[in-house]
Design an enzyme around this catalytic site. Structure first.
Site, PDB file in Angstrom:
ATOM      1  N   PRO A 318     -28.834  11.484  -0.033  1.00  0.00           N
ATOM      2  CA  PRO A 318     -29.934  10.315   0.146  1.00  0.00           C
ATOM      3  C   PRO A 318     -31.182  10.895   0.918  1.00  0.00           C
ATOM      4  O   PRO A 318     -31.078  11.492   1.694  1.00  0.00           O
ATOM      5  CB  PRO A 318     -29.061   9.271   0.804  1.00  0.00           C
ATOM      6  CG  PRO A 318     -27.638   9.686   0.594  1.00  0.00           C
ATOM      7  CD  PRO A 318     -27.667  11.076   0.710  1.00  0.00           C
ATOM      8  N   HIS A 319     -32.107  10.477   0.202  1.00  0.00           N
ATOM      9  CA  HIS A 319     -33.345  11.162   0.833  1.00  0.00           C
ATOM     10  C   HIS A 319     -34.541   9.892   0.878  1.00  0.00           C
ATOM     11  O   HIS A 319     -33.957   8.805   0.814  1.00  0.00           O
ATOM     12  CB  HIS A 319     -34.190  11.956  -0.205  1.00  0.00           C
ATOM     13  CG  HIS A 319     -34.705  13.379   0.497  1.00  0.00           C
ATOM     14  ND1 HIS A 319     -35.531  13.578   1.171  1.00  0.00           N
ATOM     15  CD2 HIS A 319     -33.778  14.652   0.890  1.00  0.00           C
ATOM     16  CE1 HIS A 319     -35.870  14.681   1.728  1.00  0.00           C
ATOM     17  NE2 HIS A 319     -34.609  15.339   1.430  1.00  0.00           N
ATOM     18  N   ASP A 320     -35.693  10.074   1.143  1.00  0.00           N
ATOM     19  CA  ASP A 320     -36.918   9.291   1.579  1.00  0.00           C
ATOM     20  C   ASP A 320     -36.612   7.894   1.438  1.00  0.00           C
ATOM     21  O   ASP A 320     -36.707   7.326   0.409  1.00  0.00           O
ATOM     22  CB  ASP A 320     -38.098   9.717   0.730  1.00  0.00           C
ATOM     23  CG  ASP A 320     -38.568  11.402   0.793  1.00  0.00           C
ATOM     24  OD1 ASP A 320     -39.510  11.636   1.128  1.00  0.00           O
ATOM     25  OD2 ASP A 320     -37.584  12.101   0.698  1.00  0.00           O
TER      26      ASP A 320
END
Length: 536
Positions: A318-320
């Site tokens: 999971p990112h930004d």
């Protein structure tokens, strides 16, 4: 929500490892506490690090223990995330529209055909103006597509096995289902097939794979930049994947990583004003993916009960600015380049619990780049090739009841992160420290400081748990803002010198252990001078 979190999953630890670790612990407990005169020094990377000001004087006190007591974290109830529940998520009463149309006219496909001569790639693959299969205005399943799309674009090659030779786009008003009537959907690597959804998509009880028609097999990873089919869902979409196997997807190209859940690119998002994507991925298996799972600006997504094995860069990533995520009861192992599970860049207020992450190239679990307010609980993190759990520049997180065993470097590593709470964790038989806290100046690195700011500060509270049989010692913390310790069981390292606290803890070891071990009191270690005062 669960008010009483349990860690009832079976632990398939290697028998020899457990036997050795438990035997060592028993011997060490029988030996009682021995204080060392020569503390061991953990390895620490030195390149590109500025010399930070070190506090010379710390106070050692025993604060009240009441404020340190904390109830077990309340974890989300997972009982509703089932295949049966997923099957009820879509309406099937309105037949949708199926067309084959030009790719360049579709917002959902602009990422892959606009700029940098991207269009040419698809012209070569399709030997003409690039087209895609479009689903809109209602419900369509794969069998509906096969009936209406020309066979050169989508065909059944054996009972229940289909090959798609064009991209498939589920538009905002579309609903697409692949279910048990499909044994396998193969996305042709040579023809440039992939799936993009802006609407609703449900994939259950089936297999979806990237396929090389030339080699008549999976599009197995060969090089980072070689195109491999992928699945992507955009802003406003809802996606459910359950009891499904996916393999050999994704490559080193934006939004083409494998299975990706992403808000639109910033410029497009400003125009469309669609909400954050969401959905579930449950009880499924992912192998040989560039990224097993990736998300960007995603809300409330559930990744539960999956197996992520032998993926290339990350297992789960999971990112930004994703938030409210549940990452639970997954088995993540064999990641070839980096970490098993990583959340990075403002991934906040999420839950990572009851996962197994093991035998990954770098760390088992990483919280990175200002990801705050997360709970990491009851995970089994073992035999990773660097640290077990790593926190980089991510304060205000809780680690509770994790078992971090036999990782090659540190069990739990905390860098440039404040207000970290470590409760009831076991760090055993790791190569270096059980828990290692330190600061590092990142200004002279390739880090974008405006995008990812940091403070060279570390502070933590450690309550309960056990630090035993770690190669360099139980605990080392360099230049902390503060450290509080209470009820921590610290057994001897594998070296014969006995317990050895490192960093500033080693300088006041006798006092610390007298309070913590002999008197069973809490210990508060505070610097007399702050970093600000030292710099001035």
């Amino acid at each position: 929500m669960n008010s009483h979190a349990s860690n009832g999953r079976s632990r398939n630890w290697p028998h020899a490892l457990l036997e050795s670790a438990l035997l060592t612990s028993a011997l060490l407990m029988a030996s009682s506490v021995a204080l060392a005169n020569a503390p061991a020094v953990p390895e620490a990377p030195k390149a590109l690090v500025k010399e930070l000001h070190q506090a010379k004087t710390y106070t050692i006190t025993s604060p009240p223990t009441g404020p340190l007591e904390m109830a077990k974290p309340v974890l989300p109830d997972l009982s509703g995330y089932t295949t049966e529940a997923a099957l009820k998520k879509i309406a099937r009463n309105k037949p949708g529209k199926i067309t084959v149309a030009r790719m360049m006219e579709e917002t959902g496909l602009k990422e892959f055909i606009g700029g940098d001569n991207k269009m040419a790639e698809w012209v070569v693959r399709q030997k003409g103006i690039p087209q895609a299969i479009m689903i809109s205005d209602g419900y369509v399943n794969l069998q509906d597509l096969v009936k209406k799309v020309p066979k050169q674009f989508l065909s059944e090659v054996s009972p229940g096995v289909y090959v798609a030779r064009l991209p498939i786009l589920v538009k905002e008003t579309g609903i697409f289902e692949i279910d048990s009537k499909t044994k396998e959907l193969r996305l042709s690597q040579e023809k440039g097939s992939f799936i993009v959804s802006e609407g609703k998509m449900l994939i259950t009880n089936t297999s979806v794979n990237a396929w090389s028609e030339t080699r008549n097999g999976l599009a197995a990873y060969r090089t980072p930049d070689e195109f491999r089919p992928f699945v992507l869902t955009w802003g406003g979409s809802q996606t459910w994947i359950a009891k499904t196997k996916m393999a050999s997807m994704g490559y080193n190209q934006s939004k083409s990583y494998g299975v990706s859940i992403s808000q639109y690119t910033p410029n497009t998002a400003k125009v469309l004003k669609r909400g954050e994507p969401t959905g579930w991925i449950i009880d499924s298996e992912f192998a040989d993916m560039w990224y097993g799972f990736y998300c960007y600006e995603t809300r409330d997504f559930v990744v539960k009960g999956n197996t992520y094995r032998d993926n290339i860069v990350y297992g789960i990533d999971p990112h930004d600015r994703s938030h409210g995520l549940i990452i639970a009861e997954n088995d993540v192992y064999g990641t070839k380049k980096k970490h098993g599970i990583i959340i990075s860049r403002e991934v906040d207020n999420s839950f990572i619990f009851r996962n197994k992450s093991h035998n990954n190239k770098l760390s088992g679990v990483v919280l990175d780049r200002n990801s705050v307010g997360n709970i990491v609980a009851y995970n089994e993190i073992y035999q990773n090739h660097t640290d077990g759990i790593t926190l980089y520049e991510s304060g205000n997180n809780l680690l509770w009841g994790n078992r971090v065993i036999a990782n090659r470097r540190h069990g739990i590593r905390v860098r440039n992160s404040v207000n970290i709470k470590l409760y009831e964790n076991v760090a055993m038989a790791n190569g270096l420290m059980g828990v290692y806290g330190h600061i590092k100046d990142l200004n002279d690195t390739d880090r974008d400081i405006e995008l990812d700011p940091f403070d060279a500060q570390v502070s933590l509270i450690m309550v309960g748990g056990e630090l035993s049989s770690n190669g360099s010692g139980p605990l080392s913390i360099d230049s902390p803002l503060s450290v509080e310790l209470y009820r921590v069981s610290m057994l001897m390292p594998t070296k014969e010198v006995g317990i050895s606290l490192n960093g500033i803890l080693g300088e006041r070891q006798d006092e610390i252990l007298d309070l913590l071990v002999r008197q069973k009191k809490a210990v508060l270690i505070d610097p007399v001078e702050s970093q600000t005062e030292l710099r001035e």
